[in-house]
Design an enzyme around this catalytic site. Structure first.
Site, mmCIF file in Angstrom:
data_model
loop_
_atom_site.group_PDB
_atom_site.id
_atom_site.type_symbol
_atom_site.label_atom_id
_atom_site.label_comp_id
_atom_site.label_asym_id
_atom_site.label_seq_id
_atom_site.Cartn_x
_atom_site.Cartn_y
_atom_site.Cartn_z
ATOM 1 C CG HIS A 1 21.174 -33.044 -23.350
ATOM 2 N ND1 HIS A 1 20.221 -31.387 -23.087
ATOM 3 C CD2 HIS A 1 20.428 -33.985 -23.252
ATOM 4 C CE1 HIS A 1 18.975 -32.330 -23.151
ATOM 5 N NE2 HIS A 1 18.773 -33.908 -23.259
ATOM 6 C CG ASP B 1 22.265 -29.180 -23.959
ATOM 7 O OD1 ASP B 1 21.817 -29.437 -25.525
ATOM 8 O OD2 ASP B 1 21.079 -29.448 -23.244
ATOM 9 C CB SER C 1 16.602 -34.766 -21.700
ATOM 10 O OG SER C 1 16.054 -34.209 -22.919
#
Length: 488
Positions: free
Chosen positions: A465, A412, A174
């Site tokens: 994700h 994601d 991320s």
């Protein structure tokens, strides 16, 4: 022969006996009944004594061969999210069972500590268990975070010098798509300058990582169309009106079409489009001001006018228009004007466990009265983006021979694989392993493309994700193979 075996055995015993500061050893963990499969250590490294700036780490030795296996530093993103997210929910040594009361811990068969030593670091100060006695340190930025994490590593390896010869890698996901390359750059710069101790840095890996405002900002529309979330007609209209530039619309017709796209994807779990939201339809609550598609992160000082700013908690890009400081990255609580959790996520088990004083004592974390409550993602820090695009960092590191794995869960919508696939291709490196499927237990688990300069792009089929959370078995397979330099 007997003497040789005895010497080897004695050496291993001495290694394990002196593998960490004695006061860092973890002997028991509330919620876990059983014997730890490897040694655990945790505590603080002070990186600024004058400010009382302390970085918290949890170190898990490999279950296989800790004296030889790689050492991997793990970073969760945000900015503002604790790396205990990775420890509790992704690839840590335990699976945490929700009981309605105090969590129960069970051994995780797919922990990354099966094949590597892992350092979970809360970064920057103010995040997770890390803190500073001088609250001015809670105003920080990309470059300062990289400097602080590099200082942590140098001090940490002084405490654990027996791991200096192990191959060392930096990994994260991320917003750690910024943390990882900027920290890797500082490590390499330190090696060039002769910093001591000398780290045996070999490479890095990034999962669904924030990278570049153009590639990230333009990723969602093709992703939404490819996943069947918007119609062919709308896709053609928005492509025509925006001329392929979705991250920073330049006319009202473009903004109008983007608003329709925004409406179509509203209510979908941004971290995995196949999963429901834990908090219900909370994604719509973060639409503020002019509706617009995700705008990627801005460069500090780029302009003094109000900007559509990307909020980056977990890398998410839902923008808003507000008079904010250039480059500033607001947290979810600031956007929501509440203490609400990060949209769609369930942090209940981790919050209960890590705010239990017996747990904090067991893991050598300072009590709540000193370090504050643990939060999955905090609004305690004020964070500025000043590093710009990560593409020059990736070019610099890979050109020097450092290995890089860029992996993406392909469901994601937070940092879609379409952006990562595009920017890795944009580096212009020769394809040496053409797009192909990779398998786990004879099943297709994703696709991979290998480039010159030790750069690999990989997708994980059906994952959201946080890849090791959604696909733990597959994640351990590609992680193990990549660390060992084997074909995935």
């Amino acid at each position: 022969m007997y003497k040789i075996i005895l010497l080897i055995s004695l050496s291993l015993t001495l290694f394990l006996a002196h593998s960490a500061p004695e006061n860092a050893a973890i002997t028991q963990l509330p919620g876990f009944n059983g014997t730890l499969p490897s040694k655990h250590y945790a505590g603080y490294v002070t990186i600024d004594a004058n400010h009382g700036k302390k970085m918290y780490y949890y170190f898990v030795l490999s279950e296989r061969n800790p004296s030889q296996d790689p050492v991997v530093l793990w970073l969760n993103g945000g900015p503002g999210c604790s790396s205990f997210d990775g420890f509790v929910y992704e690839h840590g040594p335990f699976n945490f069972e929700k009981t309605g009361g105090f969590p129960k811990l069970h051994l995780n068969p797919y922990t990354w500590t099966k094949v590597s030593n892992v350092i979970y670091l809360d970064s920057p100060a103010g995040v997770g268990m890390s803190y500073s006695e001088n609250k001015t340190d809670y105003v920080t930025r990309d470059t300062q975070t990289a400097l602080d994490s590099h200082k942590f590593l140098l001090e940490w390896f002084k405490l654990y010098p027996e791991f200096l010869s192990n191959p060392f890698f930096i990994a994260g996901e991320s917003y750690a798509g910024v943390y990882v390359p900027t920290l890797s750059y500082e490590v390499v710069k330190g090696l060039d300058a002769g910093d001591k101790p000398t780290l045996n840095f070999k490479g890095y890996m990034v999962g669904n990582g924030v990278t570049d405002e153009v590639f990230d900002g333009n990723a969602l529309v093709p992703f939404a169309h490819g996943m069947g979330l918007i119609s062919d007609e709308l896709y053609q209209e928005v492509t025509t009106e925006c001329e392929g530039n979705y991250y920073e619309p330049t006319n009202s017709d473009c903004e109008s079409k983007l608003a329709k796209v925004d409406g179509d994807v509203d209510g979908i779990n941004i971290y995995d489009i196949l999963e429901p939201c834990y908090h219900g339809d909370s994604s719509s609550k973060i639409r503020l001001g002019t509706p617009n598609l995700p705008a990627s992160f801005r460069i500090l000082g780029e302009t003094e006018r109000p900007l559509p700013v990307r909020t980056r908690m977990f890398g998410r890009a839902w923008p808003f228009r507000a008079p904010v400081k250039p480059g500033y990255v607001p947290s979810w609580p600031e956007l929501l004007n509440s203490e609400e959790n990060v949209p769609c996520t369930d942090d209940e088990v981790a919050t209960i466990w890590l705010n239990n004083e017996a747990v904090r004592k067991a893991i050598h974390a300072d009590p709540i009265s000193v370090a504050g409550n643990w939060e999955l993602c905090t609004d305690k820090i004020k964070y500025y983006s000043d590093a710009g695009s990560m593409i020059p960092y990736h070019k610099n590191l890979t050109a020097r021979g450092y290995r890089a794995l860029i992996f993406s869960g392909d469901h994601d919508m937070c940092v879609p694989f379409t952006g990562s696939q595009a920017w890795t291709r944009s580096l212009g490196y020769e394809v040496i392993d053409e797009w192909r499927k990779w398998l786990v237990d004879g099943q297709v688990s994703g696709f991979i493309q290998g480039y010159d300069k030790n750069l690999t792009f990989l997708t994980v089929k059906g994952s959201g994700h946080t890849v090791p959370e959604y696909k733990p078995k597959e994640a351990l397979v590609f992680y193990s193979r990549w660390l060992e330099g084997k074909t995935i």
